[in-house]
Design a protein around this motif. Structure first.
Motif, PDB file in Angstrom:
ATOM      1  N   GLY A   1     -11.710  15.673  31.439  1.00 25.51           N
ATOM      2  CA  GLY A   1     -11.725  15.191  30.065  1.00 25.51           C
ATOM      3  C   GLY A   1     -10.406  14.716  29.507  1.00 25.51           C
ATOM      4  N   GLY A   2      -9.289  15.087  30.101  1.00 21.80           N
ATOM      5  CA  GLY A   2      -8.004  14.594  29.634  1.00 21.80           C
ATOM      6  C   GLY A   2      -7.575  15.103  28.274  1.00 21.80           C
ATOM      7  N   ARG A   3      -7.954  16.349  27.937  1.00 19.23           N
ATOM      8  CA  ARG A   3      -7.544  16.919  26.650  1.00 19.23           C
ATOM      9  C   ARG A   3      -6.062  17.236  26.654  1.00 19.23           C
ATOM     10  NH1 ARG A   3     -10.477  21.834  26.129  1.00 19.23           N
ATOM     11  NH2 ARG A   3      -8.840  22.329  24.636  1.00 19.23           N
ATOM     12  N   LEU A   4      -5.431  17.046  25.487  1.00 18.34           N
ATOM     13  CA  LEU A   4      -4.011  17.326  25.311  1.00 18.34           C
ATOM     14  C   LEU A   4      -3.838  18.624  24.532  1.00 18.34           C
ATOM     15  CD1 LEU A   4      -2.931  13.734  24.285  1.00 18.34           C
ATOM     16  CD2 LEU A   4      -2.540  14.833  26.483  1.00 18.34           C
ATOM     17  N   PRO A   5      -2.659  19.240  24.610  1.00 20.06           N
ATOM     18  CA  PRO A   5      -2.425  20.458  23.822  1.00 20.06           C
ATOM     19  C   PRO A   5      -2.613  20.186  22.331  1.00 20.06           C
ATOM     20  CG  PRO A   5      -0.695  20.184  25.455  1.00 20.06           C
ATOM     21  CD  PRO A   5      -1.526  18.931  25.471  1.00 20.06           C
ATOM     22  N   GLU A   6      -3.233  21.107  21.634  1.00 20.24           N
ATOM     23  CA  GLU A   6      -3.532  20.914  20.211  1.00 20.24           C
ATOM     24  C   GLU A   6      -2.273  20.844  19.354  1.00 20.24           C
ATOM     25  OE1 GLU A   6      -4.303  25.511  18.909  1.00 20.24           O
ATOM     26  OE2 GLU A   6      -5.936  24.430  19.875  1.00 20.24           O
ATOM     27  N   ALA A   7      -1.149  21.316  19.855  1.00 20.30           N
ATOM     28  CA  ALA A   7       0.100  21.281  19.087  1.00 20.30           C
ATOM     29  C   ALA A   7       0.655  19.865  18.964  1.00 20.30           C
ATOM     30  CB  ALA A   7       1.139  22.182  19.744  1.00 20.30           C
ATOM     31  N   LEU A   8       0.330  18.992  19.900  1.00 15.82           N
ATOM     32  CA  LEU A   8       0.918  17.649  19.906  1.00 15.82           C
ATOM     33  C   LEU A   8       0.509  16.799  18.698  1.00 15.82           C
ATOM     34  CD1 LEU A   8       2.765  15.724  21.378  1.00 15.82           C
ATOM     35  CD2 LEU A   8       0.821  14.982  22.723  1.00 15.82           C
ATOM     36  N   PRO A   9      -0.771  16.632  18.399  1.00 15.98           N
ATOM     37  CA  PRO A   9      -1.115  15.844  17.209  1.00 15.98           C
ATOM     38  C   PRO A   9      -0.562  16.453  15.915  1.00 15.98           C
ATOM     39  CG  PRO A   9      -3.070  16.228  18.538  1.00 15.98           C
ATOM     40  CD  PRO A   9      -1.966  17.044  19.126  1.00 15.98           C
ATOM     41  N   LYS A  10      -0.461  17.787  15.866  1.00 14.80           N
ATOM     42  CA  LYS A  10       0.050  18.449  14.667  1.00 14.80           C
ATOM     43  C   LYS A  10       1.518  18.114  14.442  1.00 14.80           C
ATOM     44  CE  LYS A  10      -3.154  22.314  14.738  1.00 14.80           C
ATOM     45  NZ  LYS A  10      -3.317  23.754  14.932  1.00 14.80           N
TER      46      LYS A  10
ATOM     47  N   GLY B   1      24.158   8.270  29.260  1.00 14.31           N
ATOM     48  CA  GLY B   1      24.953   8.317  28.047  1.00 14.31           C
ATOM     49  C   GLY B   1      24.180   8.553  26.761  1.00 14.31           C
ATOM     50  N   HIS B   2      22.908   8.867  26.862  1.00  9.55           N
ATOM     51  CA  HIS B   2      22.098   9.114  25.662  1.00  9.55           C
ATOM     52  C   HIS B   2      22.253  10.568  25.205  1.00  9.55           C
ATOM     53  CE1 HIS B   2      20.294   5.221  26.233  1.00  9.55           C
ATOM     54  NE2 HIS B   2      19.847   5.561  27.427  1.00  9.55           N
ATOM     55  N   ARG B   3      22.076  10.782  23.918  1.00 12.42           N
ATOM     56  CA  ARG B   3      22.087  12.138  23.364  1.00 12.42           C
ATOM     57  C   ARG B   3      20.645  12.608  23.265  1.00 12.42           C
ATOM     58  NH1 ARG B   3      23.513  13.465  17.443  1.00 12.42           N
ATOM     59  NH2 ARG B   3      22.573  15.512  17.419  1.00 12.42           N
ATOM     60  N   ILE B   4      20.330  13.696  23.949  1.00 14.55           N
ATOM     61  CA  ILE B   4      18.952  14.158  24.079  1.00 14.55           C
ATOM     62  C   ILE B   4      18.757  15.486  23.350  1.00 14.55           C
ATOM     63  CG2 ILE B   4      17.129  14.764  25.725  1.00 14.55           C
ATOM     64  CD1 ILE B   4      18.228  11.866  25.952  1.00 14.55           C
ATOM     65  N   ASP B   5      17.652  15.590  22.621  1.00 13.92           N
ATOM     66  CA  ASP B   5      17.224  16.853  22.030  1.00 13.92           C
ATOM     67  C   ASP B   5      15.819  17.148  22.526  1.00 13.92           C
ATOM     68  OD1 ASP B   5      19.547  17.265  20.510  1.00 13.92           O
ATOM     69  OD2 ASP B   5      18.764  16.083  18.845  1.00 13.92           O
ATOM     70  N   LEU B   6      15.628  18.341  23.097  1.00 13.34           N
ATOM     71  CA  LEU B   6      14.307  18.773  23.544  1.00 13.34           C
ATOM     72  C   LEU B   6      13.629  19.532  22.409  1.00 13.34           C
ATOM     73  CD1 LEU B   6      15.134  20.059  27.128  1.00 13.34           C
ATOM     74  CD2 LEU B   6      13.726  18.100  26.542  1.00 13.34           C
ATOM     75  N   LEU B   7      12.430  19.108  22.046  1.00 13.32           N
ATOM     76  CA  LEU B   7      11.667  19.736  20.972  1.00 13.32           C
ATOM     77  C   LEU B   7      10.326  20.212  21.518  1.00 13.32           C
ATOM     78  CD1 LEU B   7      12.255  16.976  18.269  1.00 13.32           C
ATOM     79  CD2 LEU B   7      13.596  19.050  18.622  1.00 13.32           C
ATOM     80  N   ASP B   8      10.047  21.476  21.340  1.00  6.87           N
ATOM     81  CA  ASP B   8       8.790  22.062  21.798  1.00  6.87           C
ATOM     82  C   ASP B   8       7.713  21.808  20.748  1.00  6.87           C
ATOM     83  OD1 ASP B   8       6.717  23.584  22.802  1.00  6.87           O
ATOM     84  OD2 ASP B   8       7.880  25.421  22.987  1.00  6.87           O
ATOM     85  N   ALA B   9       6.626  21.188  21.141  1.00  6.87           N
ATOM     86  CA  ALA B   9       5.543  20.874  20.200  1.00  6.87           C
ATOM     87  C   ALA B   9       4.902  22.144  19.638  1.00  6.87           C
ATOM     88  CB  ALA B   9       4.483  20.013  20.879  1.00  6.87           C
ATOM     89  N   TRP B  10       4.982  23.255  20.369  1.00 15.42           N
ATOM     90  CA  TRP B  10       4.379  24.500  19.902  1.00 15.42           C
ATOM     91  C   TRP B  10       5.210  25.163  18.811  1.00 15.42           C
ATOM     92  CZ3 TRP B  10      -0.461  25.586  21.003  1.00 15.42           C
ATOM     93  CH2 TRP B  10      -1.035  25.049  22.161  1.00 15.42           C
ATOM     94  N   THR B  11       6.530  24.970  18.818  1.00 12.12           N
ATOM     95  CA  THR B  11       7.374  25.686  17.860  1.00 12.12           C
ATOM     96  C   THR B  11       8.057  24.778  16.847  1.00 12.12           C
ATOM     97  OG1 THR B  11       9.245  25.617  19.393  1.00 12.12           O
ATOM     98  CG2 THR B  11       7.826  27.566  19.473  1.00 12.12           C
ATOM     99  N   ASP B  12       8.239  23.507  17.141  1.00 14.40           N
ATOM    100  CA  ASP B  12       8.923  22.595  16.233  1.00 14.40           C
ATOM    101  C   ASP B  12       7.916  21.998  15.260  1.00 14.40           C
ATOM    102  OD1 ASP B  12      10.380  20.008  15.346  1.00 14.40           O
ATOM    103  OD2 ASP B  12      11.882  21.134  16.464  1.00 14.40           O
ATOM    104  N   ASP B  13       8.372  21.688  14.051  1.00 12.04           N
ATOM    105  CA  ASP B  13       7.452  21.147  13.047  1.00 12.04           C
ATOM    106  C   ASP B  13       7.430  19.622  12.995  1.00 12.04           C
ATOM    107  OD1 ASP B  13       9.899  20.683  11.921  1.00 12.04           O
ATOM    108  OD2 ASP B  13       9.544  21.861  10.120  1.00 12.04           O
ATOM    109  N   GLY B  14       8.352  18.938  13.679  1.00 10.50           N
ATOM    110  CA  GLY B  14       8.338  17.483  13.736  1.00 10.50           C
ATOM    111  C   GLY B  14       9.022  16.783  12.584  1.00 10.50           C
ATOM    112  N   VAL B  15       9.565  17.524  11.635  1.00  8.81           N
ATOM    113  CA  VAL B  15      10.183  16.922  10.455  1.00  8.81           C
ATOM    114  C   VAL B  15      11.409  16.084  10.836  1.00  8.81           C
ATOM    115  CG1 VAL B  15      11.336  17.457   8.262  1.00  8.81           C
ATOM    116  CG2 VAL B  15       9.302  18.720   8.951  1.00  8.81           C
ATOM    117  N   ARG B  16      12.121  16.465  11.898  1.00 14.17           N
ATOM    118  CA  ARG B  16      13.343  15.749  12.299  1.00 14.17           C
ATOM    119  C   ARG B  16      13.067  14.456  13.070  1.00 14.17           C
ATOM    120  NH1 ARG B  16      16.816  19.724  15.638  1.00 14.17           N
ATOM    121  NH2 ARG B  16      14.859  19.903  16.729  1.00 14.17           N
TER     122      ARG B  16
END
Length: 135
Positions: A63-72, A30-45
């Motif tokens: 090394g466990g490196r994450l995509p560079e878009a995530l911290p941004k 019953g949750h409302r879900i929005d999928l946001l792509d870290a590569w294209t979304d700016d995170g403002v919402r």
């Protein structure tokens, strides 16, 4: 509950089946879900959501490196301090636990309250995990 799933894959590509299954599991509760792509979304919402789920993949074998878009995308959000969240990693390498530590560190740096973390092995498990959010 309004939930944002921010997914950060190795490269700009369509959302993986495991992340879609995670969203299906949450929607079935019953949750409302929005999928946001870290590569294209700016995170403002992101501050407008009640719960934030980060679903990521590791970039490198070691090394466990994450995509560079995530911290941004997380740093662009105005205020995530105290926001309840979950951290999920899609298992791609044997060193996924190192990446989980890195993911949680990035989230906690932004002030997010990580109350759940897990490693996704396949789509069936991802859907079952999604059904446990908010339950």
């Amino acid at each position: 509950m309004r939930i944002a799933i921010v997914y950060a894959q190795k490269q700009k590509s369509p959302v993986s089946e495991a992340i879609k299954a995670l969203a299906r599991g949450m929607e079935s509760m019953g949750h409302r879900i929005d999928l946001l792509d870290a590569w294209t979304d700016d995170g403002v919402r992101l501050p407008g959501y009640e719960y934030i789920v980060i679903a990521a993949e590791t970039v490198s074998l070691f090394g466990g490196r994450l995509p560079e878009a995530l911290p941004k995308v997380l740093s662009n959000a105005s205020s995530l301090v105290g926001k309840k969240s979950a951290a999920f990693l899609v298992k791609t390498t044997p060193w996924t636990t190192k990446a989980m530590t890195n993911l949680m560190r990035v989230m906690e740096k932004e002030g997010m309250f990580v109350n759940w973390s897990d490693i996704i092995i396949n789509s069936e498990q991802a859907e079952a995990l999604g059904k446990r959010i908010g339950a």
